[in-house]
Design an enzyme around this catalytic site. Structure first.
Site, PDB file in Angstrom:
ATOM      1  N   HIS A 272      -3.073  -0.417   2.705  1.00  0.00           N
ATOM      2  CA  HIS A 272      -2.478  -1.626   2.165  1.00  0.00           C
ATOM      3  C   HIS A 272      -2.516  -1.506   0.653  1.00  0.00           C
ATOM      4  CE1 HIS A 272      -2.193  -5.940   0.979  1.00  0.00           C
ATOM      5  NE2 HIS A 272      -1.285  -5.936   1.953  1.00  0.00           N
ATOM      6  N   GLY A 273      -1.348  -1.375   0.052  1.00  0.00           N
ATOM      7  CA  GLY A 273      -1.258  -1.046  -1.359  1.00  0.00           C
ATOM      8  C   GLY A 273      -1.957  -2.014  -2.292  1.00  0.00           C
ATOM      9  N   ALA A 274      -1.858  -3.299  -2.005  1.00  0.00           N
ATOM     10  CA  ALA A 274      -2.440  -4.283  -2.911  1.00  0.00           C
ATOM     11  C   ALA A 274      -3.951  -4.117  -3.032  1.00  0.00           C
ATOM     12  CB  ALA A 274      -2.108  -5.693  -2.423  1.00  0.00           C
ATOM     13  N   ASP A 275      -4.585  -3.616  -1.992  1.00  0.00           N
ATOM     14  CA  ASP A 275      -6.038  -3.458  -1.989  1.00  0.00           C
ATOM     15  C   ASP A 275      -6.497  -2.212  -2.732  1.00  0.00           C
ATOM     16  OD1 ASP A 275      -6.992  -4.799   1.285  1.00  0.00           O
ATOM     17  OD2 ASP A 275      -6.528  -5.768  -0.629  1.00  0.00           O
ATOM     18  N   VAL A 276      -5.779  -1.098  -2.541  1.00  0.00           N
ATOM     19  CA  VAL A 276      -6.354   0.194  -2.946  1.00  0.00           C
ATOM     20  C   VAL A 276      -5.431   1.089  -3.772  1.00  0.00           C
ATOM     21  CG1 VAL A 276      -7.898   0.251  -0.957  1.00  0.00           C
ATOM     22  CG2 VAL A 276      -5.612   1.222  -0.749  1.00  0.00           C
ATOM     23  N   ARG A 277      -4.129   0.744  -3.891  1.00  0.00           N
ATOM     24  CA  ARG A 277      -3.203   1.702  -4.493  1.00  0.00           C
ATOM     25  C   ARG A 277      -3.609   2.106  -5.908  1.00  0.00           C
ATOM     26  NH1 ARG A 277       2.033   3.219  -3.415  1.00  0.00           N
ATOM     27  NH2 ARG A 277       2.396   1.509  -1.944  1.00  0.00           N
TER      28      ARG A 277
ATOM     29  N   GLU B 270       2.417   0.968  11.469  1.00  0.00           N
ATOM     30  CA  GLU B 270       2.009   2.347  11.164  1.00  0.00           C
ATOM     31  C   GLU B 270       0.814   2.744  12.011  1.00  0.00           C
ATOM     32  OE1 GLU B 270       1.090   2.888   7.075  1.00  0.00           O
ATOM     33  OE2 GLU B 270       3.140   3.302   6.482  1.00  0.00           O
TER      34      GLU B 270
END
EC number: 3.2.2.6
Length: 1194
Positions: free
Chosen positions: A105-110, A171
């Site tokens: 989840h991009g918002a958390d870890v990108r 996914e």
């Protein structure tokens, strides 16, 4: 031309089918009764579990995933030929598009964790799928699905808001689908989220999931939920377990990189010819579908390719076994006859276990260790170049040494050794066919299976001259590689006149093309240094030759190879080199550097009184295996001189010859290597000059001292005087400033070391094990390079020097068995690199210095049997400590809170009376053993961490709260004379051992674990109900009894075999039986409690006397303790039963003192799978049904 011209070499290009067909006709699968009888048998697959990335055998998440993947693949292919070889086009089963597919989840870890781990992947060359160019929609599209399916590894980075995205959940569902359908490897990272929240969709993660599910179809939600439940159960990386995120990322990227390496097909065996036919034949002998332990011999002449075949086989199947190893050149490590056969066998077994369990410094004390360590392990072991029965006795004496399904491969030139060991599965390796020989030659001469254009005719001619011997083809092809056709044509006439098809002529050609310096190096290795380390050879020969370049060239020419650090020369090449050295003297006299090797060659030179006084450079004489007395002229010995390398084993030779040989030392002032096994004199000659000495090896000598006074030793690097039991002193070593290894093991008369030891600034290993008379160590303040200090069983040693703290590079310190050692110097805390500290049985040691808290790299602290130890230092935290063993430290009263990182804590036999609450924070703790004390119930937090509990002798009852110990595996109740009954106990128990509990009558409990093992020796008051419960509810048991119980309807009241008849109805795949035996003493003078285990096999035959199974009891391959009036029971499975009549035999060793007086067999419930698979019945129903079955007698 000899036999070579009778080959009838044909230039016809055979098809692969022709080659394989011809090969099958030429290869034999032999029994030792008739070496020409062939047998063909089918095969299936099995698998291997351990795959370790770390030296401490911790299996990483990646390893577990890979193991599961392989297991799935094996299951899917179980019906295929287990040794079938992939074709070059299909050696990689899939065309992968990416190494890694990350789901996150991009918002958390990108911008944080993900960016760092992607950068780490990039640095390690890991190709990661990036979805920047994929347009987002409500569901994932075909492109993304293809990316998932086309990635070798899927990494699911689970964060708090991962479930807030339906895209992420889709996914994940697709990833788990690929995992199930195609065995894709899935790795998990739990980033600031609890796996339980993911599995149960609770907490902040659950709230996000609930919100995402609103308005979604029920089927889609259930698919997401199932995917989350499944992914949460995959062992992964937890961010909460790492203090440093960078370390976590490095660990993950390293594991991924190592896993990706497994996807790369091995090229080590590319170009080998004829292996398919070899594997087809071996497949019939291996029978990997059977659980029996099987030994297979690979038999053939030198140079035929036995070792290559064994290595190829190992590469094909070893990953299907729990443990695997190859022991190479065994005969080179085991002299014949052996001066000390037991020590030689012990050393061989030590080497095998070291490889097998990946434990470099393992130490074994007796030959039963291998059996004990491997009896329940599925093992694949290759024993290469065996030439003596004693070698097999040391490494694989009995099939019962190994777990079910194990395979032991033995390569040998001597069929008699296989016969003597009872090995009846033998593969005779024949010479390759003409076409195969041509391909082997071409692979080495041209790098392909066909010759270069224009070389066809001459290549066939040279192949025929090589005599079809694979080693000759390889050596000759390598020698001609890269040469022009004209050079080949100039060489061919010489080959035709000098070559008669014997390997010696082939090697001669390869030897002749070497320059003089490389020839010398070849002869040095053949005569003196085969099997030595490259480091030692470079040091010893560097004065004369360019060793580094020479070794490289010899390896390219296939004249040597490397086994790790050690140089390996094939036996035939070694024989050729030694023969060449002998011939040089015959033809050239002393015009060349002389190397005297072997009794024959040396006698030819030294038994002639007319021999001129000349220089020799090396002598290698092994006389321990020569029975007749050698006739060597003493006058000649006075004239030969100037040896640089002396290697002699003259054990059991007459004193006259011993003394005569010692004259060699008198006349050799520039000796660089003196290796004399069993040296008989009390001292080296006074004229001995060690100034140029690099290596001194005088193991098992009769020396009392080396020499008088101080001698120049500036070149000395290795000194080994081990097993010189009469050695009382060492000389002044102050000049040995380059000495790296000093080994004095078992020098039991040595009282002290010279103070000059402190001058040994290069010392790395100091081995004083079993120097039982050694009273003190000198200062070692300059030993800053010391890595290993071994002082175990130096029972007279009173103290360690204060200067030991200067050994700041010390990794291992072993003072176990130093029973006179009272205290340790405070400077011990200065050894900050120390990793292993063993103080076992330091029975006079009272305390440890507080400075031990400085040992922040210490991994293992072993203090077993320190019976006077009262306390450990407090207020310290050894952050690297993994193992703390304080067993039988009977005076220790306080709990050792010296680390919060311990995974193995053993406190059995201590006086500890409390378990502090802080132990709950020791998250790595997996193995916690402690003795019972009355106030233990006051520490309920301990109930969830104790794995092994030892109850005291005075206990009158087992407290009911013991049942609440949820992780308790082992319970010991030895000599609890006041104990009358056992209450209900924890279902987690695997093992109960109650020895000599004289008042024990009742078992007021049931056992719900069908795998439990119950042992009640000398508990004679047990009532019948208790005995029935023991017998019928566990897989192994021992308890008092005077006869085989009547429920064993198949019984033999005398003898050790019985026959049973099965019902005529269709038989299941597997039958389960319970066996029962009762022992009687043959020797009535024996004590009732015999300390020697008895080995028991179970041999099962059908009505045609054909062997069906040869197995051992499911827990022990031996019975112990041996007691009369006791019943021993154990369960066994018999697979693939097709006969309605079976004969059970119980052959046993140790028959001189004990024998089986009665035996019985009871058929249990039948199953289609072994116990390792899911049972047909629940544990409880299994217990009841079998109990009723026995009572009914049906």
């Amino acid at each position: 031309m000899g036999s070579v011209m009778s080959l009838g070499c044909s230039k016809r290009k055979a098809t692969n089918q022709d080659v394989d067909s011809e090969s099958r006709k030429r290869r034999k699968i032999c029994s030792t009764n008739d070496a020409e009888n062939c047998r063909f048998i089918q095969d299936e697959s099995s698998w291997k579990h351990p795959w370790s990335l770390c030296a401490n055998r911790v299996i990483s998440v990646a390893a577990v995933a890979l193991t599961n993947f392989r297991f799935q693949q094996d299951n899917q292919e179980s019906n295929s030929s287990s040794l079938s070889l992939p074709s070059p086009a299909t050696s990689v089963s899939r065309n992968w598009k990416h190494d890694v597919f990350p789901s996150f989840h991009g918002a958390d870890v990108r911008r944080t964790f993900l960016s760092h781990i992607m950068e780490s992947f990039r640095r390690k060359g890991i190709d990661t799928f990036i979805d920047n160019n994929i347009e987002r929609s409500k569901s994932i599209g075909p492109e993304l699905k293809e990316a998932i399916k086309g990635s070798k590894i899927a990494i699911v980075l689970l964060s708090r808001k991962y479930a807030s995205s339906s895209w992420c959940l889709d996914e994940l569902a697709e990833i788990m689908k690929c995992r199930q359908m195609v065995g894709q490897i899935v790795m998990t990272i739990f980033y600031e989220v609890d796996p339980t929240d993911i599995k149960k969709q609770t907490g902040e993660f659950g709230k996000a999931f609930t919100k995402t599910c609103r308005g979604k179809p029920k089927e889609q939600v259930e698919r997401w939920r199932k995917a989350l439940e499944d992914v949460a159960t995959i062992a992964g990386y937890h961010s909460h377990s790492w203090r440093n995120e960078a370390d976590m990322i490095e660990k993950i990227s390293t594991d991924v990189s190592n896993m990706l390496n497994s996807f790369t097909p091995s090229r080590d065996f590319d170009g080998l010819v004829g292996m398919r036919a070899h594997m087809d034949m071996l497949e019939q002998l291996l029978r990997l579908d059977l659980d029996e332990v099987r030994m297979i011999g690979i038999w053939g002449p030198p140079g035929i390719g036995k070792t290559t075949i064994a290595r190829f086989l190992f590469n094909q199947v070893s990953d299907r076994f729990q443990l695997s190893a190859i022991m190479v050149n065994i005969k080179g490590c085991y002299p014949r006859p052996c001066f000390d056969e037991y020590s030689a066998q012990l050393q061989l077994q030590n080497q095998m276990l070291s490889q097998m369990i990946n434990h470099k410094d393992i130490m074994i004390s007796h030959l039963g260790v291998a059996q004990e360590r491997l009896r329940d392990k599925k093992v694949f072991l290759v024993l290469d170049e065996v030439d003596q029965l004693g070698q097999l006795d040391a490494l694989a004496k009995e099939t019962r040494w190994f777990g079910p399904g194990s395979r032991i491969i033995i390569t040998t030139e001597d069929l008699g050794v296989l016969k003597a060991h009872g090995i009846n599965h033998v593969y005779k390796v024949e010479y390759p066919s003409n076409d195969e020989a041509f391909q082997i030659f071409c692979m080495n001469a041209f790098g392909q299976k066909q010759p270069h254009e224009g070389f066809d005719e001459i290549a066939w001619e040279v192949t025929c001259l090589a005599g079809e011997l694979p080693l000759g083809l390889k050596v000759l092809g390598s020698a001609l590689r890269g040469k022009s056709k004209r050079e080949w044509e100039r060489t061919l006439p010489r080959l035709k006149t000098s070559l008669d098809g014997k390997i010696g002529s082939i090697i001669q050609f390869s030897y002749d093309v070497l320059c003089d310096e490389d020839k010398y190096l070849f002869l040095y290795i053949a005569c003196l240094f085969n099997g030595e380390s490259t480091t030692k050879v470079k040091e010893l020969l560097g004065k004369f030759l360019d060793v580094k370049q020479g070794l490289h060239l010899l390896a390219q020419k296939s004249l040597i190879s490397f086994d790790g650090e050690r140089i390996h020369m094939h036996t035939l090449l070694e024989q050729f080199g030694r023969e060449t050295s002998r011939k040089q003297f015959v033809h050239h006299g002393f015009t060349k550097r002389q190397l005297l090797v072997g009794a024959r060659g040396i006698c030819e030179v030294l038994d002639d009184d007319t021999t001129d006084s000349r220089r020799f450079i090396g002598i290698h004489l092994e006389l321990s295996n020569t029975e007749e007395e050698l006739n060597i002229s003493e006058k000649v010995l006075e004239r030969v001189h100037d040896f640089h390398f002396v290697r002699i084993d003259a054990s059991f030779q007459p004193e006259r010859l011993q003394l005569a040989l010692q004259d060699l030392i008198y006349h050799s002032p520039k000796i660089r290597s003196l290796n004399w096994y069993g040296y008989e004199s009390l001292c080296l000659p006074s004229t001995f000059n060690p100034e140029f000495l690099v290596e001194l090896d005088m193991r098992s000598s009769n020396l009392r001292k080396l020499w008088e006074g101080t001698k120049q030793l500036r070149n000395l690097k290795w000194m080994d005087l081990s097993y010189s039991s009469y050695l009382k002193e060492l000389p002044n070593l102050s000049t040995a400033t380059n000495l790296e290894e000093l080994k004095l093991r078992n020098c039991s008369s040595l009282v002290e070391l010279p103070s000059s030891i402190e001058k040994l600034t290069s010392l790395q290993i100091l081995d004083l094990e079993n120097c039982s008379s050694l009273e003190k160590l000198p200062a070692i303040e300059n030993a800053t390079k010391l890595r290993e200090l071994k002082l175990q069983n130096c029972s007279s040693l009173i103290e360690l020097p204060l200067s030991i703290g200067t050994a700041t590079n010390l990794k291992q310190l072993n003072i176990s068995g130093c029973s006179s050692l009272v205290k340790l110097p405070s400077s011990i805390g200065d050894i900050t690199d120390l990793e292993v500290f063993d103080l076992s049985n330091c029975s006079s040691l009272v305390t440890l210095p507080s400075s031990i808290g400085n040992l922040q790299n210490l991994c293992k602290l072993i203090m077993r049997g320190c019976s006077k130890l009262e306390a450990l230092p407090i207020n310290i935290n050894l952050k690297s400590l993994d193992t703390l063993n304080l067993t039988d430290c009977s005076q220790l009263k306080s709990f050792p809170e010296i680390s919060t990182h311990i995974s193995e804590l053993r406190l059995k036999g201590t006086a500890i009376k409390e378990v502090p609450l802080s132990i709950m924070s020791w998250s790595p703790l997996a193995d916690f053993q402690i003795s019972y004390f009355e106030s233990l119930m006051e520490f309920p937090h301990a109930f969830d961490i104790i794995t092994k509990l030892h109850l005291s002798k005075d206990i009158q009852e087992v407290p009911p709260w013991v049942k609440r110990m949820s992780r308790l595996r082992d319970l010991s109740l030895n000599n609890c004379n006041n104990l009358v009954s056992l209450p209900q106990l924890s279902d987690s128990l695997d093992y109960i051992y109650a020895d000599n509990c004289k008042s024990l009558e009742r078992l007021d409990c049931c056992f719900n674990n069908p795998e439990i093992r119950l042992y009640f020796p000398k508990c004679f008051k047990l009532n019948q109900e208790a005995r029935d419960l023991i017998m019928h509810t566990c897989i192994d048991a021992m308890f008092p009894g005077t006869q085989v119980p009547a429920c064993f309807i198949h019984r033999a009241t005398s003898g050790d075999s019985l026959k049973i008849k099965l019902k005529e109805s269709p038989l299941p795949t597997t039958l389960r039986f319970k066996a029962c035996i009762m022992l009687v003493k043959v020797n009535e003078e024996l004590m009732s409690y015999d300390q020697t285990p008895m080995i028991v096999d179970i041999v099962i035959r059908d009505e045609h006397n054909d062997l069906k199974e040869k197995i051992y009891p499911s827990i022990y391959p031996s019975i112990y303790p041996l007691l009369t009036e006791h019943i021993y029971t154990f369960e066994l499975d018999v697979e693939e039963v097709t006969s309605t009549e079976l004969v059970f035999e119980f052959p046993q060793l140790n028959k001189r003192n004990w024998k089986i007086g009665e035996c019985g067999i009871l058929q249990r419930e039948t199953r289609s799978l072994r116990r390792s698979s899911s049972p047909d019945l629940s544990p409880e129903s299994s217990r009841v049904s079998s109990y009723d079955h026995c009572l009914r007698g049906d």
